[in-house]
Design a protein around this motif. Structure first.
Motif: not given
Length: 748
Positions: A184, A433, A435, A437, A467-469, A471, A482, A520, A524, A530
Motif C-alpha cells: 500500500d 473495508d 482492501l 493492493t 487498489y481495490n477498496i 466497503r 466496491n 491507500v 482512504r 474515498i
C-alpha cells in the motif's frame, strides 16, 4: 633408549608445526597495529602484541580472520612454512574511493557511481544513543528523519515529508533484498532495532528505473549476513525518561555458513506525558553457501511494538508546558499497537561466469490497532511478494557491458475497520473495508564502458498499481460500495553518465523520471471518504555531482533540479482529520555536500585518529503553481522543508581504547503551513558520546559508554504537524538528556 625414543617423537611432532610470524599494519599509515584479534579456524584466538605481531603454529593451510574495532574485518588463507608475513588492514572509516556500494544494481566504488548515494555504516549507527537510527541518518546531506513522538518515525529525502504527516511514504525501503515497504506504499521502519541493521545505502531522488514507483528515493538496509565467529553478546543501555534497552544475541558458525539469533527489548516513559514506548524484536537468520556458485539466506523477524501518541500542541500550550499531551490524548488512549511477522528467503546463484540470478521472497502478517482522539482503527492483514533479477556481464565490440533485467511483485490484503472512540475503547463501527493492493514492475538496465573513463547507464521500468477498496459497512449516509483505483502503466526512464577523472575521483550526471502513486492511506482517509480523484505525482530530476579522495580529504558534492507536477500535499479539515490533494507543481533546487578528513591517523601514537566530517544541505524548494481555497501560494517555500542545514562531527580514538564522538547539527527555519505564516525556529543540537573498548584476553570484548543529547538544552520541535488545525503544529522534543550502557561479547 626409551627416553631417546620419546625425545625423537617429540621433535618430530614439534617439527610438524611451522611457525609463521605475522605483522599487522595500517594500510594507509603502515604503522603496526596492536590489539588485533587473530581468529584461527579450528584453533584458539590470539591477539597481536604492542609491535603488532603474532606467531602462528600451524601444520596445514588454515583460514585466519583479523578483527579490530577500528579496522575492517579481513580473512585469508595462510599456509605453513611461510616464515614472515605482513598483513595490511584498512581503517573502518575508508576514503570514498574504497567504499563499495551496490547503488543502481551495479557494485563499484562510490566515486564511480552515477547517482547521489549515501552509505550509513554500522559503526556510524553506534556514534549516538542506541535507541534509534535517527541521529545517524540525519548526518547525511539531503536526509531528514523526524520523530513526532518516540517510535513515530517520519523520513524525508529531499523534502518528501509534505505528504507524510505520519509514517514513511514516498520512499521505497528494502531489507535484506526484500521490499520492506508494504504494497500500500507505507513503511513501518520503527519495527526495526539497530541490531537488525548493519549497512544502509540511501539513493536520493527518483530511482524508478530499478526500484519502481517513488520520487523520494530508496533506502536499502542489510543485516549481518556473514557469521565470522562463534559469539555470545549482550548489551544493556539506560537513559533519561525511563529508557531501558537490552539485547542478547548468539552467532554460531557452521561448515558452510552460520546461524544467528537476537532478541531486543526497549522501553521508555517518554519526555512528554503519554509518550511511552515498548518494543520487542526477535530475529533468527540462517546463512549458507552450499557451493561456490550459490548462497541462501532465510530469516524470521517478529516485532511487537506499542507506543503512545501525545499529539501536537499550539504555541500557547508549548509556552505553558512543553511536556504536556494534547488535551484528549490521555483520555482517548491515543496510541498504536502493532505486531508484525516477516518470513524471508533469498537465493543467489551464479549460473555461468557471466550470468547471476538473485531472487528474494517474503510473507508478512500484521495486526494493527490505533485508538486516536477522533476514532479507533483496527486492521489485520497479510502480504507476500518478491523480487528477482538477472545480472549479465560480457564484452561488446571490445567494450565491457552489463545488463540487469528483473521484476518485483507485491500483493497485500487488509481487513480495516474504523470505530468511534469512547474513553479509549472501540465504540460503534463507522465503516469497514476489505482492501487489496497490487504493485508490480519490470525493470531493465544497460551499462557500457564507452572508454576506460566513460560509463553510460540506461535504465527504465514499467510500473503497475491497483487498489481495490470494498466497503462492506458504512454507518454514514452512503451505501456500501466496491471502489477500484487503477493507475495507467507508467514508463520510467533514467539516463546517467560517469566520467572517471582517476581511480579516486569522478563526475556523474543523470536525468531520471519519477512516478509516485498515492498510498491507500491517502486515498482512504480516517473520516470515511474515498478520494479516487487523487492523482499520482510525476517529476523529472536533473543531477550533476563530483566525488574525490585527495590526500586526507574526501569530498562528495551534488547539485540537482527536480520539477514535480501533481504534488500531493496534506491539509486538515474542520474536524481535524488529515486529508490529501494534488497541489499543482513545485520547483526543487538543491545542493548537498559532504567533506571528511583525518587530521591524524597513526597507530603508534597515543591518539591514533582525529577525524572531522561536515555535511551541508541546501534545499531551495518552492510551490511553482498552487492555488487552494481562493489563496494563491505560488512562490511560497515548500512546507516542512528547511532551506539550510549543517552537520559537523568530530571523532577521536586512542590507543588505550578510549574514544569520543561529538556531533553538531544546525537546522534552518521550517515553514509549517502552505501560506508560510508559521515557522519552526532554527536550532542547534549538540551531542557527545564517550566510551572505552577493551579486549579481555582473546575471548572477551568489553565496551562502556556514556553520552548526552541536546547539550545546549534547545527548545525545538522534531516532527511538526503541517497545515495543522487550530495552530497545533508543534511536537516538542526532549531537552538536555543523558544515556549510557555497556556491551559484553564472548567468543567461543
Amino acid at each position: 633408549m626409551k627416553y631417546w625414543f620419546i625425545f625423537c617423537l617429540f621433535i618430530l611432532n614439534w617439527s610438524a608445526f611451522a611457525q609463521t610470524l605475522l605483522t599487522l599494519r595500517d594500510a594507509q599509515s603502515k604503522e603496526t597495529i596492536p590489539g588485533v584479534v587473530v581468529k584461527i579456524q579450528g584453533g584458539s584466538n590470539q591477539i597481536s602484541d604492542q609491535n603488532g605481531q603474532v606467531i602462528l603454529n600451524i601444520s596445514s593451510s588454515v583460514a585466519v580472520t583479523f578483527s579490530h574495532i577500528a579496522y575492517q574485518t579481513y580473512s585469508m588463507q595462510i599456509d605453513p612454512n611461510q616464515g614472515q608475513m605482513e598483513i595490511s588492514l584498512s581503517p573502518a572509516m575508508n576514503s570514498l574511493g574504497e567504499v563499495i556500494v551496490q547503488g543502481f544494481e551495479s557494485e563499484r566504488p562510490i566515486t564511480h557511481q552515477a547517482g547521489a548515494i549515501s552509505k550509513v555504516r554500522e559503526m556510524e549507527l553506534y556514534r549516538f544513543n542506541e535507541n534509534s537510527f535517527l541521529s545517524a541518518f540525519n548526518t547525511k546531506p539531503g536526509i531528514r528523519v523526524e520523530e513526532r513522538s518516540p517510535a513515530s518515525v517520519r523520513i524525508s529525502i529531499r523534502g518528501s515529508a509534505l505528504r507524510s504527516p505520519f509514517g514513511v511514504r514516498n520512499v521505497k525501503v528494502y531489507w535484506n533484498d526484500i521490499p520492506f515497504t508494504a504494497p500500500d506504499g507505507t513503511t513501518a521502519m520503527n519495527l526495526l532495532d539497530l541490531s537488525n541493521i548493519q549497512n544502509t545505502e540511501i539513493i536520493k531522488g527518483p530511482a524508478g528505473s530499478i526500484f519502481g514507483a517513488g520520487n523520494g528515493g530508496v533506502i536499502s538496509m542489510e543485516s549481518r549476513k556473514l557469521v565470522e565467529q562463534n559469539l555470545i553478546s549482550t548489551d544493556f543501555g539506560i537513559g533519561d525518561f525511563g529508557l531501558r534497552r537490552y539485547r542478547i544475541g548468539i552467532d554460531q558458525k557452521t561448515e558452510k555458513g552460520g546461524i544467528s539469533a537476537s532478541f531486543v527489548s526497549q522501553k521508555s516513559d517518554g519526555y512528554r506525558e503519554h509518550s511511552a514506548v515498548d518494543r520487542k524484536v526477535f530475529q533468527l537468520a540462517l546463512h549458507s553457501n552450499p557451493s561456490e556458485r550459490q548462497s541462501i539466506s532465510t530469516q524470521i523477524l517478529y516485532a511487537d511494538l506499542f507506543y503512545q501518541i501525545p499529539g501536537a500542541l499550539n504555541q500557547t500550550q508549548v509556552n505553558e508546558n512543553r511536556q504536556q499531551a494534547r488535551p484528549g490524548s490521555v483520555a482517548q488512549n491515543s496510541s498504536i499497537a502493532q505486531k508484525t511477522l516477516y518470513g524471508t528467503l533469498s537465493h543467489r546463484y551464479r549460473l555461468t561466469d557471466k550470468v547471476q540470478n538473485t531472487t528474494a521472497l517474503y510473507i508478512n502478517t500484521n495486526d494493527f490497532e490505533n485508538p486516536f482522539i477522533l476514532d479507533y482503527k483496527k486492521e489485520t492483514g497479510f502480504s507476500y511478494g518478491g523480487r528477482t533479477k538477472f545480472n549479465f556481464e560480457d564484452r561488446w565490440a571490445g567494450m565491457p557491458v552489463r545488463f540487469v533485467v528483473g521484476a518485483e511483485y507485491q500483493l497485500g490484503k487488509t481487513s480495516a475497520q474504523n470505530f468511534g472512540n469512547r474513553g479509549g475503547q472501540a465504540d460503534t463501527i463507522r465503516f469497514s473495508d476489505e482492501l487489496q493492493t497490487t504493485q508490480a514492475f519490470l525493470f531493465q538496465q544497460f551499462e557500457i564502458d564507452w572508454t576506460q573513463k566513460l560509463i553510460m547507464t540506461l535504465g527504465f521500468s514499467e510500473n503497475f498499481t491497483r487498489y481495490n477498496i470494498n466497503r462492506t459497512v458504512d454507518a454514514g449516509p452512503n451505501d456500501p460500495s466496491n471502489n477500484t483505483k487503477k493507475f495507467d502503466p507508467a514508463f520510467i526512464p533514467r539516463l546517467a553518465f560517469v566520467y572517471k577523472l582517476n581511480e579516486l575521483s569522478g563526475i556523474h550526471a543523470s536525468v531520471s523520471s519519477g512516478f509516485s502513486p498515492p498510498t491507500v492511506a491517502e486515498v482512504r482517509t480516517n473520516e470515511g471518504s474515498i478520494n479516487l480523484d487523487l492523482q499520482a505525482e510525476r517529476g523529472i530530476n536533473y543531477e550533476l555531482g563530483y566525488r574525490s579522495s585527495f590526500g586526507i580529504f574526501n569530498l562528495d558534492a551534488t547539485a540537482f533540479y527536480f520539477r514535480l507536477s501533481e504534488t500531493i500535499t496534506s491539509y486538515t479539515n474542520d474536524q481535524g482529520v488529515v486529508l490529501f490533494r494534488n497541489a499543482g507543481a513545485t520547483d526543487q533546487k538543491g545542493v548537498e555536500v559532504s567533506l571528511d578528513y583525518a587530521l591524524l591517523r597513526n597507530q603508534a601514537t597515543r591518539i591514533q585518529e582525529i577525524k572531522l566530517v561536515h555535511a551541508f544541505t541546501g534545499h531551495y524548494f518552492y510551490f511553482a503553481d498552487y492555488e487552494s481555497g481562493g489563496n494563491d501560494f505560488s512562490g511560497n517555500q515548500l512546507t516542512g522543508v528547511a532551506p539550510n542545514s549543517l552537520v559537523n562531527m568530530l571523532d577521536i580514538r586512542s590507543r588505550f581504547g578510549l574514544y569520543a564522538n561529538v556531533t553538531h547539527h544546525y537546522v534552518d527555519t521550517i515553514p509549517l503551513n502552505d501560506a508560510n505564516t508559521v515557522f519552526q525556529d532554527s536550532y542547534n543540537l549538540l551531542g557527545a558520546r564517550l566510551g572505552w573498548r577493551y579486549l579481555l584476553g582473546a575471548s572477551w570484548d568489553l565496551e562502556l559508554y556514556a553520552g548526552v543529547d541536546n547539550l545546549l538544552d534547545e527548545a525545538y520541535s522534531l516532527g511538526n504537524d503541517l497545515n495543522a488545525l487550530a495552530g497545533r503544529f508543534f511536537q516538542p522534543a526532549p531537552g538536555r538528556n543523558y544515556y549510557g550502557g555497556l556491551k559484553l561479547g564472548f567468543r567461543y
